[in-house]
Enzyme design. Structure first.
Site, PDB file in Angstrom:
ATOM      1  N   GLY A  67      11.621  -0.351  -1.474  1.00 36.23           N
ATOM      2  CA  GLY A  67      10.633   0.182  -1.454  1.00 36.23           C
ATOM      3  C   GLY A  67      10.532  -0.280  -0.371  1.00 36.23           C
ATOM      4  O   GLY A  67       8.913  -0.498   0.623  1.00 36.23           O
TER       5      GLY A  67
ATOM      6  N   SER B  83       8.272  -8.919  -5.639  1.00 38.39           N
ATOM      7  CA  SER B  83       7.376  -8.990  -4.809  1.00 38.39           C
ATOM      8  C   SER B  83       6.845 -10.276  -3.772  1.00 38.39           C
ATOM      9  O   SER B  83       7.335 -10.184  -2.782  1.00 38.39           O
ATOM     10  CB  SER B  83       5.854  -8.630  -5.452  1.00 38.39           C
ATOM     11  OG  SER B  83       5.669  -7.248  -6.355  1.00 38.39           O
TER      12      SER B  83
ATOM     13  N   ARG C  54      11.630   8.788  -0.799  1.00 36.20           N
ATOM     14  CA  ARG C  54      10.355   8.194  -1.300  1.00 36.20           C
ATOM     15  C   ARG C  54       9.407   8.115   0.045  1.00 36.20           C
ATOM     16  O   ARG C  54       9.954   7.564   0.964  1.00 36.20           O
ATOM     17  CB  ARG C  54      10.666   6.573  -2.078  1.00 36.20           C
ATOM     18  CG  ARG C  54      10.848   6.451  -3.274  1.00 36.20           C
ATOM     19  CD  ARG C  54      11.255   5.103  -3.770  1.00 36.20           C
ATOM     20  NE  ARG C  54      10.370   4.760  -3.641  1.00 36.20           N
ATOM     21  CZ  ARG C  54       9.887   3.552  -4.767  1.00 36.20           C
ATOM     22  NH1 ARG C  54      11.278   2.966  -3.550  1.00 36.20           N
ATOM     23  NH2 ARG C  54       9.093   2.877  -4.488  1.00 36.20           N
TER      24      ARG C  54
ATOM     25  N   ARG D  33       8.086 -10.819  -0.176  1.00 36.24           N
ATOM     26  CA  ARG D  33       6.770 -11.367   1.434  1.00 36.24           C
ATOM     27  C   ARG D  33       7.332 -12.607   1.391  1.00 36.24           C
ATOM     28  O   ARG D  33       7.066 -13.230   2.653  1.00 36.24           O
ATOM     29  CB  ARG D  33       6.000 -11.469   0.306  1.00 36.24           C
ATOM     30  CG  ARG D  33       4.847 -10.267   0.287  1.00 36.24           C
ATOM     31  CD  ARG D  33       4.346 -10.140  -1.277  1.00 36.24           C
ATOM     32  NE  ARG D  33       3.338  -9.493  -1.274  1.00 36.24           N
ATOM     33  CZ  ARG D  33       4.125  -7.598  -1.792  1.00 36.24           C
ATOM     34  NH1 ARG D  33       5.203  -7.213  -2.599  1.00 36.24           N
ATOM     35  NH2 ARG D  33       3.134  -6.680  -2.291  1.00 36.24           N
TER      36      ARG D  33
ATOM     37  N   ARG E 107      14.570   0.011 -13.604  1.00 37.02           N
ATOM     38  CA  ARG E 107      14.014   0.024 -14.733  1.00 37.02           C
ATOM     39  C   ARG E 107      14.130   0.591 -15.944  1.00 37.02           C
ATOM     40  O   ARG E 107      13.368   0.472 -17.009  1.00 37.02           O
ATOM     41  CB  ARG E 107      11.961  -0.450 -14.211  1.00 37.02           C
ATOM     42  CG  ARG E 107      11.608  -0.980 -12.888  1.00 37.02           C
ATOM     43  CD  ARG E 107      10.654  -1.546 -12.754  1.00 37.02           C
ATOM     44  NE  ARG E 107      10.642  -2.400 -11.910  1.00 37.02           N
ATOM     45  CZ  ARG E 107      10.699  -3.752 -12.013  1.00 37.02           C
ATOM     46  NH1 ARG E 107      11.453  -4.505 -12.928  1.00 37.02           N
ATOM     47  NH2 ARG E 107      10.755  -4.616 -10.391  1.00 37.02           N
TER      48      ARG E 107
ATOM     49  N   LYS F 289       8.823   6.691  -7.961  1.00 43.80           N
ATOM     50  CA  LYS F 289       9.060   5.406  -7.708  1.00 43.80           C
ATOM     51  C   LYS F 289      10.495   6.367  -7.216  1.00 43.80           C
ATOM     52  O   LYS F 289      11.413   6.406  -6.812  1.00 43.80           O
ATOM     53  CB  LYS F 289       8.950   4.650  -8.847  1.00 43.80           C
ATOM     54  CG  LYS F 289       7.635   3.934  -9.123  1.00 43.80           C
ATOM     55  CD  LYS F 289       7.263   3.195  -8.126  1.00 43.80           C
ATOM     56  CE  LYS F 289       5.476   2.958  -8.150  1.00 43.80           C
ATOM     57  NZ  LYS F 289       4.830   2.028  -7.402  1.00 43.80           N
TER      58      LYS F 289
ATOM     59  N   SER G 137      -2.296   1.002  -3.047  1.00 44.91           N
ATOM     60  CA  SER G 137      -0.567   0.393  -3.382  1.00 44.91           C
ATOM     61  C   SER G 137      -0.264  -0.896  -2.380  1.00 44.91           C
ATOM     62  O   SER G 137      -1.296  -0.842  -1.431  1.00 44.91           O
ATOM     63  CB  SER G 137      -0.068   1.516  -2.900  1.00 44.91           C
ATOM     64  OG  SER G 137       1.724   0.960  -2.014  1.00 44.91           O
TER      65      SER G 137
ATOM     66  N   ASP H 230       4.653  -0.928 -12.809  1.00 45.16           N
ATOM     67  CA  ASP H 230       5.955  -0.750 -12.978  1.00 45.16           C
ATOM     68  C   ASP H 230       6.607  -1.126 -14.608  1.00 45.16           C
ATOM     69  O   ASP H 230       7.972  -0.949 -14.500  1.00 45.16           O
ATOM     70  CB  ASP H 230       6.659  -2.515 -11.978  1.00 45.16           C
ATOM     71  CG  ASP H 230       6.434  -1.949 -10.605  1.00 45.16           C
ATOM     72  OD1 ASP H 230       6.376  -0.889 -10.045  1.00 45.16           O
ATOM     73  OD2 ASP H 230       6.466  -2.479  -9.631  1.00 45.16           O
TER      74      ASP H 230
HETATM   75  C1  S3P Z   1       5.478  -3.667  -5.077  1.00 43.68           C
HETATM   76  C2  S3P Z   1       4.105  -2.421  -5.261  1.00 43.68           C
HETATM   77  C3  S3P Z   1       4.427  -1.307  -5.959  1.00 43.68           C
HETATM   78  C4  S3P Z   1       5.306  -1.902  -6.891  1.00 43.68           C
HETATM   79  C5  S3P Z   1       6.982  -2.264  -6.009  1.00 43.68           C
HETATM   80  C6  S3P Z   1       6.611  -3.531  -5.673  1.00 43.68           C
HETATM   81  C7  S3P Z   1       5.105  -4.610  -3.850  1.00 43.68           C
HETATM   82  O1  S3P Z   1       4.311   0.110  -4.934  1.00 43.68           O
HETATM   83  O2  S3P Z   1       5.483  -0.414  -7.613  1.00 43.68           O
HETATM   84  O3  S3P Z   1       7.542  -2.751  -7.405  1.00 43.68           O
HETATM   85  O4  S3P Z   1       5.717  -5.630  -3.879  1.00 43.68           O
HETATM   86  O5  S3P Z   1       3.873  -4.607  -2.855  1.00 43.68           O
HETATM   87  P1  S3P Z   1       2.941   0.342  -4.676  1.00 43.68           P
HETATM   88  O6  S3P Z   1       2.395  -0.813  -4.015  1.00 43.68           O
HETATM   89  O7  S3P Z   1       4.017   1.838  -4.294  1.00 43.68           O
HETATM   90  O8  S3P Z   1       2.985   0.837  -5.707  1.00 43.68           O
END
Ligand code: S3P
Length: 436
Positions: free
Chosen positions: A98, A28, A126, A32, A395, A349, A170, A322
């Protein structure tokens, strides 16, 4: 644990766990850093970035927009040189990621050009409306090709401020809207039903953006963001707690020894799984607690131990979303029943994790069921044997590989390549820490 194509030979079982391991950089936070770094004007240097397939997806789409991102190679820093984004060269392929798709949609909403985004088969199924609906209210124009999902084209431009009550907790939705506010230089207020991971808030604050985050409400005024005024920075990305969770689990399931897991991000919005495991009876010591670029980091010391089933309430899910696959595997070895309440989000997911988890556990002879939106697992010391379907989901593959380490197990995985999405060295690390 048998790898794909191998016969279902009994695994040798992790009798003793040993050594020190550093999990890969946080997924994550790496996404970013790449995206926000791409919006700045000064160079940003990333230490210990994730260099997996998902991180490469973000790097690739940013390069198509004119950002200079150095090569992502394991063990090396990555340099990002932001620039004003231009009309992309071709469709932006977000691969399996995603986070890339949803955060980039937000970041592109304030850009005065059209960009088409797509992804692999898993990502194309998704939902994207959770992001595109509020971005449309801000003023972006979005054209879907096949209903709620990729491929789609976003035409960005002048945006209006937004106050948004998100129906889902989210971080991807929250972050997309924050990035839209920065790019469009407008204010947003986002209210979530529960607090999701706060890496975007922490990183933006680190770069000097004024953010007000209280409980489940985040407010920021994009007009206060001065990308040209952020000086060159160098940040070190913590180890990914979601990857560390698999190592923690192998150690808990072993019979003796101890495992040191170094440099793990312990942001409370990510470490719900540690709180759940402690309640199940695990002892996981945190040592050398420190901070890196606004994120708390610690080393973890894990020793094997017996676990007891528990109830994981809906309020605990956002901070452990996760980790449900690996927690479900640990629940299969715990005494009694474990219930994961309100885990409907698992259906959308990288695979339908809710159903795939229950089906795979049952394949291995473990009692598991989906009850409404809950997942119920009954623990036992039954020897797990069979061939599980990963659904191409990293995962799921890693969680069942861990179950394959218990004495007497014989677990074959339908594929193992998916681990490259978040933890390319997973099998090498697993081998290194297991003794006989
Ligand atoms: C993430 C947020 C989560 C997580 C994903 C990474 C992120 O998803 O499941 O693996 O980096 O912001 P959601 O925002 O859909 O809950």
């Amino acid at each position: 644990m048998a790898r794909t194509g191998s016969p279902l030979a009994p695994g040798r079982g992790t009798v003793k766990i040993r050594g020190t391991v550093t999990p890969p950089g946080d997924k994550s936070i790496t996404h970013r850093a790449l995206i926000i770094g791409g919006m700045l004007r000064a160079p940003l240097s990333l230490g210990h970035p994730l260099t997996s397939a998902d991180a490469r997806s973000s790097a690739r789409v940013l390069r198509q927009l004119g950002v200079r991102v150095g090569p992502l190679r394991g063990g090396h820093r990555v340099e990002v040189q932001g620039a004003p984004w231009h009309v992309p060269e071709g469709t932006l392929n977000c691969g399996n990621s995603g986070t890339t798709a949803r955060l980039m949609l937000g970041a592109l909403a304030g850009c005065p050009f059209a960009a088409r985004l797509t992804g692999d088969r898993s990502l194309r199924r998704r939902p994207m409306r959770r992001v595109t609906v509020p971005l449309t209210s801000m003023g972006a124009t979005i054209r879907e090709e096949r209903g709620d999902g990729l491929p789609l084209t976003i035409q960005g431009g002048a945006l209006s401020p937004l106050q948004y009550d998100s129906p889902v907790a989210s971080a991807q939705v929250k972050s997309a809207l924050m990035l839209a506010a920065l790019g469009g230089r407008v204010a947003v207020t986002i209210t979530e039903p529960a607090r999701s991971r706060d890496h975007t808030e922490r990183m933006l604050r680190f770069f000097g953006v004024d953010i007000d985050a209280q409980g489940t409400v985040v407010q920021l005024d994009g007009a206060s963001f001065q990308p040209a005024e952020v000086p060159p920075q160098s940040i070190d990305i913590p180890g990914d707690p979601s990857s560390a969770a698999f190592l923690v689990a192998v150690a808990l399931l072993a019979e003796s020894g101890e495992l040191h897991i170094e440099g793990v991000g312990v942001n409370p919005t990510r470490t719900g799984f540690l709180r759940v495991l402690e309640r199940m009876g695990a002892t996981i010591q945190r040592e050398n607690e420190r901070e890196s670029a606004g994120e708390p980091v610690a080393d973890l010391l894990v020793r094997p131990g017996a676990l007891t089933g528990t109830r994981v309430d809906a309020s605990e899910i956002p901070s452990s979303i996760d980790e449900v696959p690996i927690l479900a595997v640990l629940a299969a070895r715990a005494a009694g029943e474990t219930r994961f309440c309100s885990v409907a989000e698992l259906r959308v997911k990288e695979s339908d994790r809710l159903n795939i988890l229950a089906a795979n556990l049952r394949t291995l002879g473990i009692e598991a069921a989906v009850e409404g939106d809950d997942l119920v697992v009954v623990g036992s010391d039954h020897r797990p044997r069979g061939r599980i379907e990963t659904g191409g989901d990293h995962r799921i593959a890693m969680a069942f590989a861990v179950l394959g380490t218990v004495p007497g197990a014989a677990v074959a995985l339908s594929e193992t390549a998916s681990v490259g999405v978040s933890y390319p060295r997973f099998f090498a690390d697993l081998e290194r820490i297991r003794g006989e």
